[in-house]
Write a protein that holds these residues in place. Structure first.
Motif, short mmCIF file in Angstrom:
data_model
loop_
_atom_site.label_atom_id
_atom_site.label_comp_id
_atom_site.label_asym_id
_atom_site.label_seq_id
_atom_site.Cartn_x
_atom_site.Cartn_y
_atom_site.Cartn_z
N GLN A 1 20.22 59.90 21.82
CA GLN A 1 21.20 60.97 21.98
C GLN A 1 20.54 62.34 21.87
OE1 GLN A 1 24.14 60.16 18.95
NE2 GLN A 1 25.25 58.70 20.25
N ILE A 2 19.63 62.50 20.92
CA ILE A 2 18.97 63.78 20.72
C ILE A 2 17.99 64.05 21.89
CG2 ILE A 2 17.59 65.20 19.14
CD1 ILE A 2 20.50 64.37 18.22
N LYS A 3 17.32 63.01 22.38
CA LYS A 3 16.44 63.18 23.54
C LYS A 3 17.24 63.68 24.74
CE LYS A 3 12.79 60.47 24.25
NZ LYS A 3 12.00 59.23 24.50
N LYS A 4 18.41 63.09 24.96
CA LYS A 4 19.27 63.53 26.07
C LYS A 4 19.70 64.97 25.87
CE LYS A 4 21.24 59.07 27.32
NZ LYS A 4 22.45 58.23 27.30
N LYS A 5 20.04 65.32 24.63
CA LYS A 5 20.48 66.67 24.31
C LYS A 5 19.38 67.69 24.61
CE LYS A 5 23.07 68.88 20.63
NZ LYS A 5 23.58 68.74 19.27
N CYS A 6 18.12 67.28 24.41
CA CYS A 6 16.97 68.16 24.67
C CYS A 6 16.53 68.12 26.13
CB CYS A 6 15.79 67.74 23.79
SG CYS A 6 16.04 68.00 22.04
N GLY A 7 17.16 67.26 26.92
CA GLY A 7 16.80 67.15 28.33
C GLY A 7 15.56 66.31 28.58
N LEU A 8 15.21 65.45 27.63
CA LEU A 8 14.04 64.60 27.76
C LEU A 8 14.42 63.28 28.43
CD1 LEU A 8 12.61 65.16 24.18
CD2 LEU A 8 11.81 66.20 26.29
N ASP A 9 13.43 62.63 29.03
CA ASP A 9 13.66 61.34 29.67
C ASP A 9 14.00 60.28 28.64
OD1 ASP A 9 13.15 62.29 32.20
OD2 ASP A 9 11.01 61.82 32.10
N VAL A 10 14.99 59.47 28.96
CA VAL A 10 15.40 58.38 28.10
C VAL A 10 15.37 57.12 28.95
CG1 VAL A 10 17.26 57.45 26.67
CG2 VAL A 10 16.89 59.91 26.77
N SER A 11 14.81 56.05 28.42
CA SER A 11 14.76 54.78 29.15
C SER A 11 16.16 54.23 29.35
CB SER A 11 13.93 53.76 28.37
OG SER A 11 12.62 54.24 28.20
N GLU A 12 16.28 53.38 30.35
CA GLU A 12 17.57 52.76 30.63
C GLU A 12 17.92 51.79 29.51
OE1 GLU A 12 19.57 49.85 33.96
OE2 GLU A 12 17.70 50.88 34.43
N ASN A 13 19.18 51.76 29.12
CA ASN A 13 19.66 50.87 28.08
C ASN A 13 20.12 49.57 28.72
OD1 ASN A 13 20.80 49.60 25.93
ND2 ASN A 13 22.39 51.10 25.57
N PHE A 14 19.52 48.46 28.31
CA PHE A 14 19.89 47.18 28.86
C PHE A 14 20.95 46.48 28.01
CE2 PHE A 14 15.67 48.05 30.54
CZ PHE A 14 15.92 47.91 31.89
N ASN A 15 21.28 47.02 26.85
CA ASN A 15 22.30 46.45 25.98
C ASN A 15 23.59 47.24 26.13
OD1 ASN A 15 20.44 44.60 24.89
ND2 ASN A 15 19.66 46.18 23.52
N LEU A 16 24.17 47.18 27.29
CA LEU A 16 25.36 47.96 27.58
C LEU A 16 26.59 47.33 26.94
CD1 LEU A 16 24.66 48.70 31.33
CD2 LEU A 16 24.24 50.19 29.38
N ALA A 17 27.57 48.18 26.62
CA ALA A 17 28.81 47.71 26.04
C ALA A 17 29.57 46.87 27.05
CB ALA A 17 29.66 48.89 25.60
N LYS A 18 30.29 45.88 26.56
CA LYS A 18 31.03 44.99 27.45
C LYS A 18 32.32 45.63 27.95
CE LYS A 18 29.14 40.67 25.69
NZ LYS A 18 28.00 41.11 25.07
N SER A 19 32.92 46.50 27.16
CA SER A 19 34.14 47.17 27.60
C SER A 19 33.83 48.62 27.99
CB SER A 19 35.19 47.15 26.48
OG SER A 19 34.74 47.89 25.37
#
Length: 93
Positions: A49-67
Motif C-alpha cells: 500500500q505504501i509503495k503504491k502511495k509513493c508511486g513505486l512498482d508493486v508486483s501483481e498479487n496472486f492471492n486475490l479476494a474471492k468476493s
C-alpha cells in the motif's frame, strides 16, 4: 555438453556493476528492519500500500479476494511512517 546434473560455476563480484541493485529490498528485509527499529510488525499488504502511495512498482498479487467487495485493512499512520523510514534506509525513496 555436461554429463552431470550439477554444474559448479565460480564468478567474482569485483567487476560487476552493483548500482542497479541499490534501492532494492525484499519485503522480508523491510519487515525485519521495521520490527528491529520500531518494534512494529507490518504486513506485506501494508508495504505494498505504501509503495503504491509513493508511486513505486508493486508486483501483481496472486492471492486475490474471492468476493468483489472484500474489505482490505488500511495501514495506520504509525506503521506508514515506519515503512517510509525503512524505504529511506534501503534507498528505495
Amino acid at each position: 555438453m555436461v554429463d552431470s546434473r550439477k554444474v559448479k560455476v565460480d564468478f567474482s563480484l569485483e567487476d560487476m556493476d552493483l548500482a542497479e541493485f541499490k534501492g532494492k529490498a525484499t519485503y522480508e528485509q523491510i519487515k525485519a528492519y521495521v520490527l528491529e527499529q520500531t518494534g512494529l510488525k507490518v504486513s506485506s499488504l501494508y508495504i505494498a500500500q505504501i509503495k503504491k502511495k509513493c508511486g513505486l512498482d508493486v508486483s501483481e498479487n496472486f492471492n486475490l479476494a474471492k468476493s468483489e467487495n472484500a474489505r482490505q485493512p488500511q495501514c495506520t499512520p504509525e506503521k506508514e511512517d515506519a515503512i517510509m523510514q525503512a524505504f529511506r534506509h534501503f534507498g528505495i525513496i
